[in-house]
Design an enzyme around this catalytic site. Structure first.
Site, PDB file in Angstrom:
ATOM      1  N   GLY A  12       0.586  -1.358   0.087  1.00  0.00           N
ATOM      2  CA  GLY A  12      -0.077   0.348   0.037  1.00  0.00           C
ATOM      3  C   GLY A  12       0.893   1.228  -0.035  1.00  0.00           C
ATOM      4  CB  CYS A  13       2.044   3.383  -2.204  1.00  0.00           C
ATOM      5  SG  CYS A  13       3.429   1.605  -2.049  1.00  0.00           S
ATOM      6  CB  ALA A  14       1.209   8.235  -0.064  1.00  0.00           C
TER       7      ALA A  14
END
Ligand code: SF4
Ligand code: SF4
Lengths: 365, 504
Positions: A12-14
């Site tokens: 998951g990430c930004a």
């Protein structure tokens, strides 16, 4: 534990990106600011940046950024580079000690031009020649990893929170017309520098947030065309898909988007005859490159950025504009942090590509 | 020594005398002549020796007075010489003939479908609710090797070869008119039309009454060339060259003469009452170049408007064969596993020749990818696909779509008695006797087929949603969605899947 790349590694990430469509340059500082807001979307196991227009003095040369585990890998790689390229300039990439960034490998930069004779004897187009050399180093030289290989652009990445990685690379000293940034939340990783994002191939760089469910269908298909998915990450396969569709097949970015994040048949059927015919055709030609499951990506390329999200919109993307500046981000707050006053803020529909390009490249205001 | 050895029946008909009303319906329903009314006692009798256990009487008996049980008569116990093996020796000593049987191989070899498990998404990746979101099962079969060409306005030109459009990844596999009845064909044709898929004529020609389903018809060209002429090819959406069949690799089709009635003979274009035995090979195809010529002539004959399917049995070198076919100009390869059904096959061949579809499919798909020619052909897997889960697994292994034959016949009432070759099918399927055929109502039968495939489609959508995949195209070859249980390393390797519990 296996080294990263030996297993599939979702995360998951930004993500965030900015471009000044007038071509005016900005330092990497803004991106560092923006990603700081999304600190909680990363977990300190990876961060990185891509900057475009940062090497004006060497803009005609391929800028290779490499990680080396040690001196031997470096010697072997440099011998390889000398066989295939003329090295115009090379040096260690300047970094500074930052508390949150440890265990850095040797990090080198080379500005390269393919040796003309080797190139013509290879019967390959220049970019294909370069791409194959990158592949060979990454696949065959133990402890060496090319993580950036485009012209007048560069990727800077590592293990740590992205803001720390940015300071580590002294990005305030680089000026580019476009930047992207990625903070990583891998659900499964020992943290390897090469495994951080953006992932790059030639001047394409991809930052991605999501976990695609079509991964193995995409991977097994794209590997038919000479790509090797050695990192087992979504970002890697997405980059290869874009490279294949755009560079090798000659599709436009919008057409590629209609392959990757194709509209549902039911949606396509409701479109006007022209669009319907083209989109159906694209889905029929490249069905195995449809990506399903949640993703939002920012593709960086010479002269522009493209945002693309999955067709069900399972990951958020916000776009915003202020004068010549255009922003793409996982969260609006990151944009507001660097530009509180915006002309326009909107969320693109799932599967709808948003393309921001330099005016000189034909980009819209 | 006796001339003919008595073999005790495998099944016994058990009639509950308290329930039986002697309505004699069972007697009338049984074409094998099991049931009879004894006028002296006023009671029903049963000749177990004639019973094939097709369950027609059990299903029809109005008072549920009947059941069929396995006979408890036993030979001396012997793990090596089981009763069936012994009986087959007796039978051959009696007749001097090749043993014939029908439907798929019933032996207990491993079923790899049952050792593959499907993934579902959680936390990091959401599942998708098929009741609330689109869940696409539409796909196309055919070549995908289009060149990018643009017209003067920059628009992409359609350079794709002709293909088939399916609303579900399931087609009805080849079953010839002759081996099955007119009504059975009517059921398949109507269901295919309603479902947005295709049925396959098999090698027995196409009855003129069914020309109107041409948009959903695949016509077969087999080594016997029965019923092949211009109109036949013209009335098809695709043409299938049958090189082999999973139930009987290496030999041609068999249709016993008693099933060759006037109507069948006209459709097949061969004399009535003769055994229709197709040659083992196509006598104009002794090599891959020859196959290429047949592919091209069929395309020529249909003006390059129709895709050509080449159907092969899954045998040891399936991958190399498929690679050759993929370069022959064919658009689609159908691979038929050794458990595939048949109307009649020599028992030994049915039970001992060929390999499981799961392994063949996995190898073929991988081989075509290794050679970079997977886009040259689509793959249809068949023999035997028993449920929607099998379909999902086949597609994840690399199939584009699946053929179902036996499952379709089950929907029409078949009880797998495996006596299709006798032509006395009590369910009106594998028979040409008018009074039996009439038992299969095309309205009812086609509805049951539509129900079955619709139910499978829903289940496929549920499983896709669970995996977070909303297009069947993104499932194709997505082997990370599968894990094996109870498999050896070698088997996992051949299937190209990891063991259950192993990480992504
Ligand atoms: S159908 Fe049932 S009730 Fe009728 S005769 Fe047969 S066993 Fe008896
Ligand atoms: S089709 Fe008829 S004869 Fe053949 S197995 Fe089924 S029930 Fe028996």
């Amino acid at each position: 534990m296996l080294k990263e790349g030996a297993f599939r590694n979702p995360s998951g990430c930004a993500i965030v990106g900015v471009i000044d469509r007038s071509g005016r340059k900005m330092t990497g500082e803004g991106m560092i600011e923006a990603i700081t807001v999304m600190h909680d979307r990363s977990n300190g196991l990876g961060g990185g940046f891509a900057g475009y227009g940062i090497y004006p003095h060497y803009k005609d040369f391929y800028a290779f950024h490499l990680f080396y585990d040690g001196k031997e890998a470096r010697q072997e790689t440099e011998a390889f580079l000398n066989r295939y390229f003329e090295t115009v300039y090379s040096s260690q990439i300047q970094t500074r000690k930052v508390a949150g960034v440890v265990d850095e490998p040797l990090i080198f930069r080379y500005f390269l031009a393919p040796l003309p004779q080797k190139l013509s004897r290879s019967h390959l187009d220049e970019r294909e020649y370069v791409a194959r050399c990158v592949n060979r180093i990454n696949a065959q030289i133990n402890g060496a990893y090319v993580f950036s290989s485009g012209k007048d652009m560069g990727i800077f990445k590592g293990v740590g929170y992205p803001e720390d990685v940015g300071r580590f690379y002294r990005l305030e000293e680089y000026e580019g017309y476009a930047w992207t940034c990625h903070g990583r939340y891998p659900t499964n990783t020992p943290g390897w520098w090469g495994g951080s994002h953006p992932f790059g191939l030639l001047d394409f760089s991809v930052v991605h947030n999501g976990e695609i469910s079509s991964y193995d269908a995409n991977r097994r298909y794209i590997e038919m065309f000479g790509y090797k998915c050695t990192l087992h990450t979504d970002t890697e396969v997405i980059t290869y898909i874009i490279d294949y569709l755009v560079r090798r097949q000659g599709l436009t970015l919008t057409e590629a988007a209609h392959v990757i994040a194709a509209s549902f048949w039911s949606t396509i059927e409701g479109k006007d005859a022209d669009a319907r015919e083209q989109e159906m055709l694209l889905r029929r030609m490249f069905p195995s490159l449809l990506i399903t499951g949640p993703f939002s990506v920012i593709l960086g390329y010479t002269g522009g950025l493209m945002a693309l999200g999955d067709r069900l919109k399972l990951r958020s993307t916000v776009c915003a504009e202020k004068g010549d500046l255009a922003f793409i981000s996982s969260e609006e707050s990151a944009i507001r942090r660097v530009q509180p006053d915006l002309d326009r803020v909107y969320s693109p529909a799932g599967g709808e590509p948003v393309i921001y390009e330099l005016y000189q490249k034909g980009g819209n205001a | 020594m006796m001339d003919r050895m008595y073999i005790s029946p495998a099944y016994e008909v058990v009639r509950d005398a308290a329930r039986c009303t002697t309505c004699r319906l069972c007697e009338q329903q049984c074409a094998n002549g099991v049931h009879a009314f004894d006028v002296r006692t006023g009671r029903m009798t049963a000749d177990n020796g004639r019973c094939v256990n097709c369950h027609r009487c059990v299903c029809m008996c109005p008072t549920h007075a009947l059941k069929i049980v396995r006979s408890d008569d036993v030979y001396p116990e012997n793990a090596n010489w089981d009763a069936q093996t012994v009986n087959e020796v007796y039978r051959q000593a009696d007749s001097g003939g090749v043993l014939l049987s029908s439907m798929g191989n019933p032996k207990p070899q491993p079923i790899f479908w049952d050792r593959l498990l499907i993934n579902a998404s959680q936390v990091t990746n959401p599942s998708i609710d098929p009741l609330r979101e689109p869940m696409e099962t539409r796909l196309f079969l055919g070549k995908r090797t289009a060149k990018i060409e643009r017209d003067k306005n920059g628009k992409l030109k359609n350079t794709l070869a002709p293909g088939l459009t399916l609303e579900v990844p399931i087609l009805f596999s080849a079953m010839s008119y002759g081996s099955i009845s007119y009504n059975a064909h009517a059921c398949l044709a109507r269901a295919a039309e309603e479902l947005g898929t295709y049925y396959n004529t098999g090698e027995g020609g196409l009855h003129r009454d069914f020309y109107r389903y041409s948009r959903n018809t695949i016509v077969q060209v087999a080594s016997g060339r029965f019923g092949v002429f211009k109109d036949y090819l013209g009335k098809a959406a695709a043409i299938e060259i049958k090189m082999g069949q999973g139930a009987k690799p290496g030999i041609g089709g068999h249709l016993p003469g008693m099933k060759l009635t006037a109507d069948v003979s006209e459709t097949r274009m061969i004399p009535q009452g003769t055994d229709a035995i197709s040659p083992a090979p196509h006598h104009d195809i002794y090599s891959i170049e020859d196959l290429r010529q047949l592919v091209c002539s069929l395309k020529e004959a249909t003006e390059y408007r129709k895709p050509v399917i080449v159907k092969v049995a899954a045998v040891h070198n399936a991958a190399a064969i498929a690679s050759g076919i993929a370069r022959s100009g064919a658009d689609i390869i159908a691979i038929d596993g050794y458990r595939g059904g048949t109307g009649a096959a020599p028992t030994r061949i049915r039970d001992n020749v060929g390999i499981p579809i799961e392994l063949a499919l996995a190898q073929v798909d991988q081989r075509l990818r290794d050679e970079g020619i997977r886009d040259e052909v689509s793959l249809i897997a068949g023999g035997s696909i028993r449920s929607s889960a099998d379909v999902v697994k086949a597609i994840a292994l690399g199939a584009d779509a699946c053929y179902i034959g036996t499952a379709a016949l089950l929907a029409l009432g078949c009880h797998l008695c495996r006596s299709c070759h006798t032509g006395l099918c009590n369910w009106g399927i594998a028979t040409q006797r008018p009074e039996l055929v009439a038992r299969l109502d095309p309205d009812v039968g086609s509805r049951r087929l539509v129900n079955l495939v619709t139910a499978w489609k829903r289940e496929i959508q549920e499983m896709m949603g669970g995996m977070g995949i909303n297009s069947i195209e993104a499932l194709r070859g997505n082997r990370l969605m599968l894990r094996g249980v109870g498999l050896t390393d070698r088997e996992l390797d051949i299937l190209g899947v990891r063991y259950a519990g192993e990480n992504m």
